[in-house]
Design a protein around this motif. Structure first.
Motif, PDB file in Angstrom:
ATOM      1  N   ARG A 172       0.824  -1.206   0.000  1.00 29.11           N
ATOM      2  CA  ARG A 172       0.000   0.000   0.000  1.00 29.11           C
ATOM      3  C   ARG A 172       0.864   1.264   0.000  1.00 29.11           C
ATOM      4  N   ALA A 173       1.874   1.298   0.856  1.00 30.07           N
ATOM      5  CA  ALA A 173       2.767   2.462   0.885  1.00 30.07           C
ATOM      6  C   ALA A 173       3.524   2.578  -0.433  1.00 30.07           C
ATOM      7  N   LEU A 174       3.899   1.445  -1.003  1.00 29.20           N
ATOM      8  CA  LEU A 174       4.635   1.466  -2.264  1.00 29.20           C
ATOM      9  C   LEU A 174       3.743   1.945  -3.407  1.00 29.20           C
ATOM     10  N   LYS A 175       2.482   1.532  -3.376  1.00 29.75           N
ATOM     11  CA  LYS A 175       1.540   2.016  -4.392  1.00 29.75           C
ATOM     12  C   LYS A 175       1.367   3.529  -4.271  1.00 29.75           C
ATOM     13  N   ASP A 176       1.251   4.020  -3.038  1.00 30.92           N
ATOM     14  CA  ASP A 176       1.086   5.461  -2.831  1.00 30.92           C
ATOM     15  C   ASP A 176       2.271   6.242  -3.388  1.00 30.92           C
ATOM     16  N   ARG A 177       3.458   5.676  -3.282  1.00 34.59           N
ATOM     17  CA  ARG A 177       4.670   6.410  -3.668  1.00 34.59           C
ATOM     18  C   ARG A 177       5.060   6.215  -5.134  1.00 34.59           C
ATOM     19  N   THR A 178       4.557   5.163  -5.767  1.00 35.47           N
ATOM     20  CA  THR A 178       4.938   4.903  -7.160  1.00 35.47           C
ATOM     21  C   THR A 178       3.765   5.000  -8.130  1.00 35.47           C
ATOM     22  N   GLY A 179       2.536   4.852  -7.625  1.00 38.28           N
ATOM     23  CA  GLY A 179       1.369   4.827  -8.495  1.00 38.28           C
ATOM     24  C   GLY A 179       1.147   3.498  -9.178  1.00 38.28           C
ATOM     25  N   ALA A 180       1.964   2.495  -8.870  1.00 37.29           N
ATOM     26  CA  ALA A 180       1.860   1.191  -9.528  1.00 37.29           C
ATOM     27  C   ALA A 180       0.694   0.388  -8.963  1.00 37.29           C
TER      28      ALA A 180
END
Length: 288
Positions: free
Chosen positions: A84-92
């Motif tokens: 979830r945090a990675l999606k927030d920061r990359t948009g992936a």
């Protein structure tokens, strides 16, 4: 425990790198290994626990490269929460396994489920995504450790999550963990021709077929051991564990009990054993 290269992305071979999360335990070895697939456009596999330092290390390892997808093998909390945090920061988008939020019988000893996990795209067996100018990530359904577990094929390498590891046997805990499904999934991998396995915990497996054959043999031996113990007298799970795993680290006793129970449930479905009063298991008469 030796020092592990936390927060450092190690290039394993062209197109595959690995980053270790700082969550060591008896069930995670030195920690969860997050994989980076591709060169100019990446897929991040098993982003790991929601540790800010690990998410920061993932972002640093990307070095500005775009992320095509964030892929999760299953939804235990040492594998998927950082998605979830990675999606927030990359948009992936988050892809891979289906959501699952079941608990085992009694408190889990390895890791509980990530109840907040949500996938933008759930991959079914053999479904794939294309990225990085023609590379593909292919889902391989391997239920057993959990019912939603996937491995991911990338060329002739297979990212095996928790399904196959070189340093330890996989924990299989009912009701979601299923020994029959786990054995079927092992047989599926035995029939494949992957060059190398990259598990989520522990070293790479350079002789996959040999290891999988050994794991199947180990489980069959454990089943025979349980049947021998029940042939002596009816027993409950703690009694079986005490006799089948002498000298076991007490931290691992609940996991061993879960695997014994998974074997018993499988044997019960096959009409070999049954559970009586007081959670006592016994052999059923044979009708040859």
């Amino acid at each position: 425990m030796i020092d592990a290269p936390y927060a450092f992305a190690e290039q394993l071979e062209p197109g595959i790198a690995r980053l270790l999360a700082r969550n060591p335990s008896p069930f995670t070895y030195f920690g969860t290994q997050t994989y980076f697939l591709g060169e100019r456009e990446l897929v991040v596999v098993d982003p790991g626990p929601a540790l800010p330092e690990h998410v920061d290390a993932i972002i640093a390892a990307l070095d500005g490269r775009p992320v095509a997808a964030i892929a999760c093998t299953h939804t235990h909390r040492d594998h998927s929460p950082a998605s979830r945090a990675l999606k927030d920061r990359t948009g992936a988008p988050i892809i891979g396994c289906a959501p699952l939020a079941l608990e085992g019988i009694g408190p889990r000893a390895d890791a509980s489920f990530d109840r907040e996990y949500s996938a933008d795209v759930v991959l079914q067996d053999r479904q794939s995504i294309d990225f990085d100018d023609g590379k593909s990530l292919v889902a391989v359904a391997t239920p057993g450790h959990t019912s939603n577990h996937l491995c991911f094929a990338f060329g002739d390498a297979l990212l095996t999550g928790d399904h196959v590891m070189a340093w330890s046997t996989t924990v299989v805990v009912p009701p979601d963990g299923d020994m029959a499904a786990y054995m079927q999934s092992l047989n599926l991998l035995r029939e494949r021709s992957d060059r190398i396995f990259y598990p989520a915990h522990g070293p790479a497996v350079t002789k996959p077929a040999q290891l999988v054959r050994g794991m199947i043999g180990h489980r069959m031996q454990r089943e025979r051991q349980i049947l021998r113990l029940l042939g002596e007298k009816p027993r409950d799970v703690p009694d079986i564990v005490a006799n089948a795993y002498p000298g076991l680290d007490q931290r691992l006793v609940p996991a061993a009990g879960g695997s014994v129970l998974a074997h018993l449930v499988d044997l019960q479905r096959r009409g070999v054993v049954d559970e009586g009063e007081g959670e006592i298991w016994m052999m059923l008469p044979r009708h040859d």
